[in-house]
Design a protein around this motif. Structure first.
Motif, short mmCIF file in Angstrom:
data_model
loop_
_atom_site.label_atom_id
_atom_site.label_comp_id
_atom_site.label_asym_id
_atom_site.label_seq_id
_atom_site.Cartn_x
_atom_site.Cartn_y
_atom_site.Cartn_z
N THR A 191 -4.01 12.62 19.54
CA THR A 191 -3.05 12.30 18.49
C THR A 191 -3.33 10.91 17.94
O THR A 191 -3.67 9.99 18.68
CB THR A 191 -1.63 12.35 19.08
N SER A 192 -3.19 10.76 16.62
CA SER A 192 -3.40 9.45 16.00
C SER A 192 -2.51 8.40 16.66
O SER A 192 -1.34 8.65 16.93
CB SER A 192 -3.05 9.53 14.51
N PRO A 193 -3.07 7.20 16.88
CA PRO A 193 -2.23 6.12 17.44
C PRO A 193 -1.13 5.69 16.48
O PRO A 193 -0.21 5.00 16.88
CB PRO A 193 -3.24 4.98 17.68
N VAL A 221 -1.54 8.99 5.56
CA VAL A 221 -2.40 7.85 5.90
C VAL A 221 -2.41 7.62 7.41
O VAL A 221 -3.45 7.34 8.00
CB VAL A 221 -1.93 6.58 5.16
N ARG A 222 -1.24 7.79 8.03
CA ARG A 222 -1.14 7.56 9.48
C ARG A 222 -1.94 8.58 10.27
O ARG A 222 -2.18 8.40 11.47
CB ARG A 222 0.32 7.59 9.92
N ASP A 223 -2.34 9.66 9.62
CA ASP A 223 -3.21 10.64 10.29
C ASP A 223 -4.60 10.62 9.66
O ASP A 223 -5.35 11.58 9.79
CB ASP A 223 -2.59 12.04 10.21
N GLY A 224 -4.93 9.54 8.96
CA GLY A 224 -6.28 9.41 8.41
C GLY A 224 -7.30 9.51 9.53
O GLY A 224 -7.09 9.04 10.64
N GLY A 254 -9.69 8.93 12.14
CA GLY A 254 -10.14 7.75 12.88
C GLY A 254 -9.26 6.53 12.70
O GLY A 254 -9.60 5.45 13.19
N ALA A 255 -8.13 6.67 11.99
CA ALA A 255 -7.31 5.50 11.68
C ALA A 255 -6.78 4.81 12.92
O ALA A 255 -6.28 5.46 13.83
CB ALA A 255 -6.14 5.92 10.79
N SER A 256 -6.88 3.48 12.93
CA SER A 256 -6.23 2.71 13.99
C SER A 256 -5.26 1.68 13.41
O SER A 256 -4.50 1.07 14.14
CB SER A 256 -7.27 2.03 14.89
N LYS A 257 -5.32 1.47 12.09
CA LYS A 257 -4.42 0.51 11.42
C LYS A 257 -3.88 1.17 10.15
O LYS A 257 -4.63 1.81 9.41
CB LYS A 257 -5.18 -0.76 11.00
N PHE A 258 -2.60 0.93 9.87
CA PHE A 258 -1.95 1.34 8.63
C PHE A 258 -1.92 0.11 7.73
O PHE A 258 -1.38 -0.93 8.11
CB PHE A 258 -0.54 1.85 8.93
N ILE A 259 -2.53 0.20 6.56
CA ILE A 259 -2.76 -0.98 5.72
C ILE A 259 -2.02 -0.85 4.40
O ILE A 259 -2.21 0.13 3.68
CB ILE A 259 -4.27 -1.17 5.44
N ALA A 260 -1.19 -1.84 4.07
CA ALA A 260 -0.53 -1.89 2.77
C ALA A 260 -1.20 -2.99 1.96
O ALA A 260 -1.26 -4.15 2.40
CB ALA A 260 0.95 -2.18 2.94
N ILE A 261 -1.72 -2.63 0.79
CA ILE A 261 -2.40 -3.60 -0.08
C ILE A 261 -1.58 -3.77 -1.34
O ILE A 261 -1.39 -2.82 -2.11
CB ILE A 261 -3.82 -3.12 -0.41
N THR A 262 -1.06 -4.96 -1.54
CA THR A 262 -0.23 -5.24 -2.70
C THR A 262 -0.95 -6.21 -3.62
O THR A 262 -1.40 -7.28 -3.19
CB THR A 262 1.12 -5.84 -2.26
N VAL A 263 -1.08 -5.81 -4.88
CA VAL A 263 -1.70 -6.66 -5.89
C VAL A 263 -0.62 -7.05 -6.89
O VAL A 263 0.09 -6.20 -7.43
CB VAL A 263 -2.85 -5.92 -6.60
N GLU A 264 -0.48 -8.35 -7.12
CA GLU A 264 0.51 -8.86 -8.06
C GLU A 264 -0.19 -9.76 -9.08
O GLU A 264 -1.32 -10.20 -8.86
CB GLU A 264 1.58 -9.65 -7.31
N GLY A 265 0.52 -10.03 -10.16
CA GLY A 265 -0.02 -10.95 -11.16
C GLY A 265 -1.12 -10.34 -12.00
O GLY A 265 -1.89 -11.07 -12.64
N ALA A 266 -1.22 -9.01 -12.02
CA ALA A 266 -2.25 -8.36 -12.85
C ALA A 266 -1.76 -8.25 -14.29
O ALA A 266 -0.59 -8.46 -14.58
CB ALA A 266 -2.56 -6.97 -12.29
N VAL A 267 -2.68 -7.88 -15.19
CA VAL A 267 -2.30 -7.78 -16.60
C VAL A 267 -1.38 -6.58 -16.85
O VAL A 267 -0.68 -6.54 -17.85
CB VAL A 267 -3.53 -7.71 -17.53
N THR A 299 1.32 -1.35 -5.12
CA THR A 299 0.97 -1.30 -3.70
C THR A 299 0.26 0.01 -3.44
O THR A 299 0.65 1.06 -3.95
CB THR A 299 2.22 -1.40 -2.82
N VAL A 300 -0.80 -0.07 -2.65
CA VAL A 300 -1.56 1.11 -2.23
C VAL A 300 -1.66 1.07 -0.72
O VAL A 300 -1.76 0.00 -0.13
CB VAL A 300 -2.98 1.10 -2.88
N TRP A 301 -1.61 2.25 -0.11
CA TRP A 301 -1.68 2.33 1.34
C TRP A 301 -2.96 3.03 1.78
O TRP A 301 -3.36 4.02 1.17
CB TRP A 301 -0.47 3.09 1.89
N THR A 302 -3.55 2.53 2.83
CA THR A 302 -4.76 3.16 3.36
C THR A 302 -4.83 2.90 4.86
O THR A 302 -3.91 2.34 5.45
CB THR A 302 -6.02 2.63 2.63
#
Lengths: 408, 408
Positions: B5-7, B276-279, B281-294, B389-392
């Motif tokens: 089971t995924s961690p 994503v949590r069952d990606g 080989g996943a061992s980390k859940f990653i939230a990527i937030t980009v701000e200040g874009a056009v 925000t994108v999750w991977t």
């Protein structure tokens, strides 16, 4: 430099001297290592230069320096620093590049804009000016180095030295083209950088040299991918000393221009393939050819979609004729494609034709092909005449080990 | 289903019954396995449906079937086959989908277009109609199944069952939204497929349900990525039975529409995160937030470029605060970005600000953050108000093992 040479490595070829070009190497000690890490190449007056650089929106100051100098079309020197990319270092990074160009210009007696600079290595740390200047003092008085020494000195974590040679005849004069390149090694904590340099004794007008390098680039450096990531520092420069004495090439109307273009494209393709052959963790060299697209550009984008697909790359690492993943990668490319016209081959064996698995195809030649080191994937879209080939490597545990299995 | 089971797994929540919805499961034995692999969900008359499907140019016949039926807006049944995706199977694949819809329509007394069909699993093998029909015979007389049984039956190599629930109040009536999803497991020799289903007792006009699902999709399913690859079969369907007795929602002018949209987006986001949590080989859940874009769209594309970068994903697997790779991924996205305005944080700690490393930043909280399972990467572009925000998940040896370490 990694302990383990890539299984796809090629021996360094015998490269001729190029009249008007002289290389030297020295230890600047940009890192705590005992190897040469500063490469200097001097060019006689009258040397033309052309270049292509990364499309990154966050380029290194070296890339910005080269972009500014290239339109002038003249070169007297090239400096390549290994171990520190000088990227993302603000005004101090720019100051380091300016200091290098000024010091070399003073020693040579040329303009700073005649001096081209590249750096590769750790990101976010300004290139130490004192080390660069001490390195330049040493290299300016050093004995001439071999092409292989120069190719070794520009390396970071490349596992083998990379060089190539071609020749062309221009109006009865034979000219030589020599290239060295460093590729997709990784230097913690930085991304890979491709730096390539082409040297020729042909006489070529700078703007036309740029035209021909742009053309060669499309089918070579722009048609390879290791992991789809793009360095902030990627740079390819071509230097033409004119010492061969041919009539200066100014356009494709000139005799020998086509032959030179052909030789330049061949050289760039050889160099590009060597980069893929040293892709991190690579165990297979993969050529992906897409035909029958609506245009060459569309074929190129579809081929890149396949080449960058982690699922395709892991399937080939696993020697698995997983054409379903190729369908997936065609489908996600965003380019015109019709499922029921799509055909796929591995090596010479058709495995899917016009949207269907080829029933009872002979699996033996496919399995044998996939066990080899050189893999061909062919896709026929059945829509038009567009065609492109892209080269990549497989995605293996080695890639993960190189890029994840350390702690900063 | 994988042995391990995924961690990052989450327990299956308690999900309420949705009036007007009844699920059942059966063994069609699409593969040589002893588990239920056919899911059937019946809907009372008057159930509205909306859906989003893969953008692949090579979709499965199931996706084409759903796309054709969705504009009618009505659903009486859903059939999900696990173990065979039926993709790239030509007219025989289409015939299988038509046979399933016809058989169910006959049993229920509805139009074939009221029957929605999904399949996930091996590619290139037509879904066996005899197995599908025998499975349907069994499932049409089977006892009602729990949500968790249904969630388990749509799985392929997912490592845990995935479900979520939210509620909303519409004009004084409380409505429930329940969702199940299967994700980024891999079924040799096929690619992953995401299939998600949302069930609610709310009364919603079909076209407006589609509008709200499209909106929810942007911030949820379209904002996750495991490896950048896109299945030929990805499908999310939302079914609204109307049994809650609320005034039918027709537009955002209606009372409760905003609340329902909010609940639907929340539910879809929960489901997307579970994928994503069952990606692989996943061992980390990653939230990527980009701000200040056009723009928000530009922020989204930059966040996806970071999330899909193998170098960023391996760095996080290695618990390495390698912000240089984030710079690289921003630079290659092709969106407006200025190196000297770029700031980056890991967790709450700024590591680079306005184009420079933050000198002497405290590495301890960064290292502690990266050792955790939930990782936040923040990028501030300093150009405008665009935000996304994108999750991977990270890229580990597990991904390679799942996708390369077998032979066909």
């Amino acid at each position: 430099m990694s302990d383990q040479t890539s299984p796809l490595a090629r021996p360094f070829p015998a490269l001729p001297a190029i009249p008007g070009v002289r290389a030297a190497v020295a230890r600047a000690r940009y890192k705590n290592w005992d190897r040469c890490d500063l490469t200097y190449v001097a060019f006689d007056e009258g040397t033309a230069v052309a270049g292509v650089t990364t499309k990154s929106k966050c380029p290194s100051p070296e890339v910005e320096w080269c972009r500014a100098a290239l339109p002038l079309g003249r070169a007297r020197a090239l400096v390549v620093n290994a171990g520190n990319s000088n990227a993302f270092t603000g005004h101090r990074g720019r100051a380091a590049v300016e200091a290098i160009a000024a010091k070399v210009a003073g020693a040579v007696g040329c303009q700073p804009s005649d001096v081209f600079v590249s750096s590769t290595g750790v990101i976010g740390v300004p290139l130490p000016i004192d080390k660069a200047e001490a390195g330049l003092d040493a290299v300016l008085t050093a004995p001439e180095a071999s092409w292989e020494d120069a190719a070794a000195t520009i390396m970071t974590t490349d596992t083998f030295t990379k060089g190539a040679v071609t020749r062309a005849v221009i109006g009865g004069k034979t000219v030589s083209l020599v290239g060295i390149i460093k590729g997709s090694g990784m230097i913690a904590p930085d991304m890979a950088t491709m730096l390539g340099y082409v040297f020729t004794d042909a006489a070529v007008e700078p703007a036309f040299l740029q035209t021909m390098l742009d053309s060669a680039n499309v089918a070579s450096f722009s048609s390879i991918t290791v992991d789809g990531d793009t360095s902030t520092s990627d740079t390819v420069l071509a230097f033409a000393t004119g010492k061969a004495g041919n009539e200066v090439l100014r356009s494709f109307d000139d005799a020998g221009a086509d032959a030179f273009q052909s030789a330049l494209t061949d050289l760039c393709t050889q160099l590009a393939h060597l980069v893929v052959r040293d892709g991190e963790g690579a165990s297979k060299f993969i050529a992906i050819t897409v035909e029958g697209a609506v245009s060459n550009e569309s074929a190129h984008r579809i081929a890149l979609s396949i080449a960058n697909s982690p699922l395709v790359k892991t399937a080939i690492a696993g020697e698995d004729a997983n054409w379903g993943r190729v369908v997936m990668a065609v489908g996600k490319a965003g380019e015109p494609a019709e499922r029921d016209k799509l055909s796929i081959r591995f090596g010479a064996t058709q495995v899917a034709r016009e949207g269907l698995a080829v029933e009872g195809y002979d699996e033996a030649p496919v399995a044998a092909h996939l066990k080899g080191q050189d893999i061909e994937v062919g896709v026929e879209l059945g829509l038009g005449e567009g065609r492109a080939t892209v080269w990549t490597c497989d995605l293996t545990h080695g890639y993960i080990s190189i890029n994840a299995d350390y702690r900063s």
